[in-house]
Design a protein around this motif. Structure first.
Motif, PDB file in Angstrom:
ATOM      1  N   GLY A  14       1.171   3.769  -2.980  1.00 17.45           N
ATOM      2  CA  GLY A  14       0.864   5.217  -2.639  1.00 17.45           C
ATOM      3  C   GLY A  14       1.872   6.087  -2.814  1.00 17.45           C
ATOM      4  N   ALA A  15       2.958   5.859  -2.510  1.00 10.53           N
ATOM      5  CA  ALA A  15       4.225   6.647  -2.993  1.00 10.53           C
ATOM      6  C   ALA A  15       4.511   6.945  -4.322  1.00 10.53           C
ATOM      7  N   LEU A  16       4.337   5.888  -5.038  1.00 15.75           N
ATOM      8  CA  LEU A  16       4.367   6.217  -6.562  1.00 15.75           C
ATOM      9  C   LEU A  16       3.375   6.957  -7.056  1.00 15.75           C
ATOM     10  N   GLY A  17       2.057   7.003  -6.405  1.00 13.18           N
ATOM     11  CA  GLY A  17       0.779   7.841  -6.822  1.00 13.18           C
ATOM     12  C   GLY A  17       1.284   9.223  -6.431  1.00 13.18           C
ATOM     13  N   TRP A  18       2.082   9.358  -5.199  1.00 13.75           N
ATOM     14  CA  TRP A  18       2.325  10.750  -4.809  1.00 13.75           C
ATOM     15  C   TRP A  18       3.389  11.372  -5.801  1.00 13.75           C
ATOM     16  N   LEU A  19       4.578  10.319  -6.434  1.00 17.16           N
ATOM     17  CA  LEU A  19       5.345  11.174  -7.176  1.00 17.16           C
ATOM     18  C   LEU A  19       4.574  11.412  -8.447  1.00 17.16           C
ATOM     19  N   VAL A  20       3.452  10.719  -9.041  1.00 16.66           N
ATOM     20  CA  VAL A  20       2.963  11.134 -10.112  1.00 16.66           C
ATOM     21  C   VAL A  20       2.270  12.569  -9.875  1.00 16.66           C
ATOM     22  N   ASP A  21       1.575  12.519  -8.720  1.00 17.36           N
ATOM     23  CA  ASP A  21       0.845  13.577  -8.332  1.00 17.36           C
ATOM     24  C   ASP A  21       1.899  14.981  -8.372  1.00 17.36           C
ATOM     25  N   PRO A  54      -4.042  15.021  -4.044  1.00 15.78           N
ATOM     26  CA  PRO A  54      -3.827  13.746  -3.746  1.00 15.78           C
ATOM     27  C   PRO A  54      -4.203  12.527  -4.441  1.00 15.78           C
ATOM     28  N   LEU A  55      -4.789  12.924  -5.704  1.00 10.86           N
ATOM     29  CA  LEU A  55      -5.356  11.989  -6.564  1.00 10.86           C
ATOM     30  C   LEU A  55      -5.036  10.801  -7.055  1.00 10.86           C
ATOM     31  N   PHE A  56      -3.640  10.813  -7.384  1.00 13.44           N
ATOM     32  CA  PHE A  56      -2.986   9.447  -7.674  1.00 13.44           C
ATOM     33  C   PHE A  56      -2.315   8.715  -6.712  1.00 13.44           C
ATOM     34  N   ALA A  57      -2.026   9.527  -5.318  1.00 11.25           N
ATOM     35  CA  ALA A  57      -1.686   8.812  -4.179  1.00 11.25           C
ATOM     36  C   ALA A  57      -2.743   8.051  -3.459  1.00 11.25           C
ATOM     37  N   ILE A  58      -3.947   8.446  -3.604  1.00 10.03           N
ATOM     38  CA  ILE A  58      -5.160   7.831  -3.222  1.00 10.03           C
ATOM     39  C   ILE A  58      -5.407   6.382  -4.093  1.00 10.03           C
ATOM     40  N   ALA A  59      -5.392   6.896  -5.236  1.00  5.68           N
ATOM     41  CA  ALA A  59      -5.731   5.773  -6.192  1.00  5.68           C
ATOM     42  C   ALA A  59      -4.406   4.892  -6.308  1.00  5.68           C
ATOM     43  N   GLY A  60      -3.310   5.053  -5.802  1.00  4.12           N
ATOM     44  CA  GLY A  60      -2.217   4.237  -6.055  1.00  4.12           C
ATOM     45  C   GLY A  60      -2.262   3.077  -4.742  1.00  4.12           C
ATOM     46  N   GLY A  61      -2.943   3.754  -3.522  1.00  4.79           N
ATOM     47  CA  GLY A  61      -3.170   2.923  -2.482  1.00  4.79           C
ATOM     48  C   GLY A  61      -3.932   1.673  -2.828  1.00  4.79           C
ATOM     49  N   PHE A  62      -5.011   2.080  -3.650  1.00  6.83           N
ATOM     50  CA  PHE A  62      -5.879   0.829  -3.900  1.00  6.83           C
ATOM     51  C   PHE A  62      -5.430  -0.384  -4.612  1.00  6.83           C
ATOM     52  N   PRO A  63      -4.695  -0.161  -5.759  1.00  2.89           N
ATOM     53  CA  PRO A  63      -4.228  -1.415  -6.436  1.00  2.89           C
ATOM     54  C   PRO A  63      -3.164  -1.919  -5.293  1.00  2.89           C
ATOM     55  N   GLY A  64      -2.506  -1.232  -4.419  1.00  2.00           N
ATOM     56  CA  GLY A  64      -1.348  -1.779  -3.726  1.00  2.00           C
ATOM     57  C   GLY A  64      -1.980  -2.608  -2.491  1.00  2.00           C
ATOM     58  N   GLY A  65      -3.272  -2.030  -2.049  1.00  2.00           N
ATOM     59  CA  GLY A  65      -4.028  -2.725  -0.924  1.00  2.00           C
ATOM     60  C   GLY A  65      -4.437  -4.173  -1.618  1.00  2.00           C
ATOM     61  N   ILE A 109       0.820  -1.114  -0.115  1.00  2.00           N
ATOM     62  CA  ILE A 109       0.067   0.123   0.097  1.00  2.00           C
ATOM     63  C   ILE A 109       0.790   1.288  -0.184  1.00  2.00           C
ATOM     64  N   LEU A 110       1.892   1.252   0.800  1.00  2.00           N
ATOM     65  CA  LEU A 110       2.639   2.442   1.010  1.00  2.00           C
ATOM     66  C   LEU A 110       3.569   2.672  -0.325  1.00  2.00           C
ATOM     67  N   GLY A 111       3.911   1.626  -0.995  1.00  2.00           N
ATOM     68  CA  GLY A 111       5.051   1.721  -2.168  1.00  2.00           C
ATOM     69  C   GLY A 111       3.958   2.274  -3.353  1.00  2.00           C
TER      70      GLY A 111
END
Length: 88
Positions: free
Chosen positions: A34-41, A48-59, A30-32
């Protein structure tokens, strides 16, 4: 194997640590992502669009990793004990 067998206790501790590690795999997935999404954001200025969206596939990926590992270990344990067919 007798209940006093020291290998039985060792196996229990080892299995406990395996499950403990699976929790870390789940959290880091989840953190990984989410961090990738944060970088894209940061790159697209869409926090925080991609950070939140990145957490879902991580989970989801972390959960599926745990699910398949537990399923595989359960099936292997059934075969080892001779109950692989479910009949009996």
């Amino acid at each position: 194997m007798t209940p006093d067998d020291p290998n039985n206790a060792s196996r229990g501790y080892g299995q406990g640590y395996e499950y403990f590690a699976m929790g870390f795999v789940f959290a880091f997935a989840i953190l990984g992502f989410g961090a990738l999404g944060w970088l894209v954001d940061g790159w697209l200025h869409t926090r925080p669009l991609f950070a939140i969206a990145g957490g879902f596939p991580g989970g989801f990926g972390g959960f599926m990793s745990i699910y398949y590992r537990v399923t595989r270990e359960t099936e292997a344990d059934k075969k080892r004990r001779g109950r692989g067919t479910g009949e009996g």
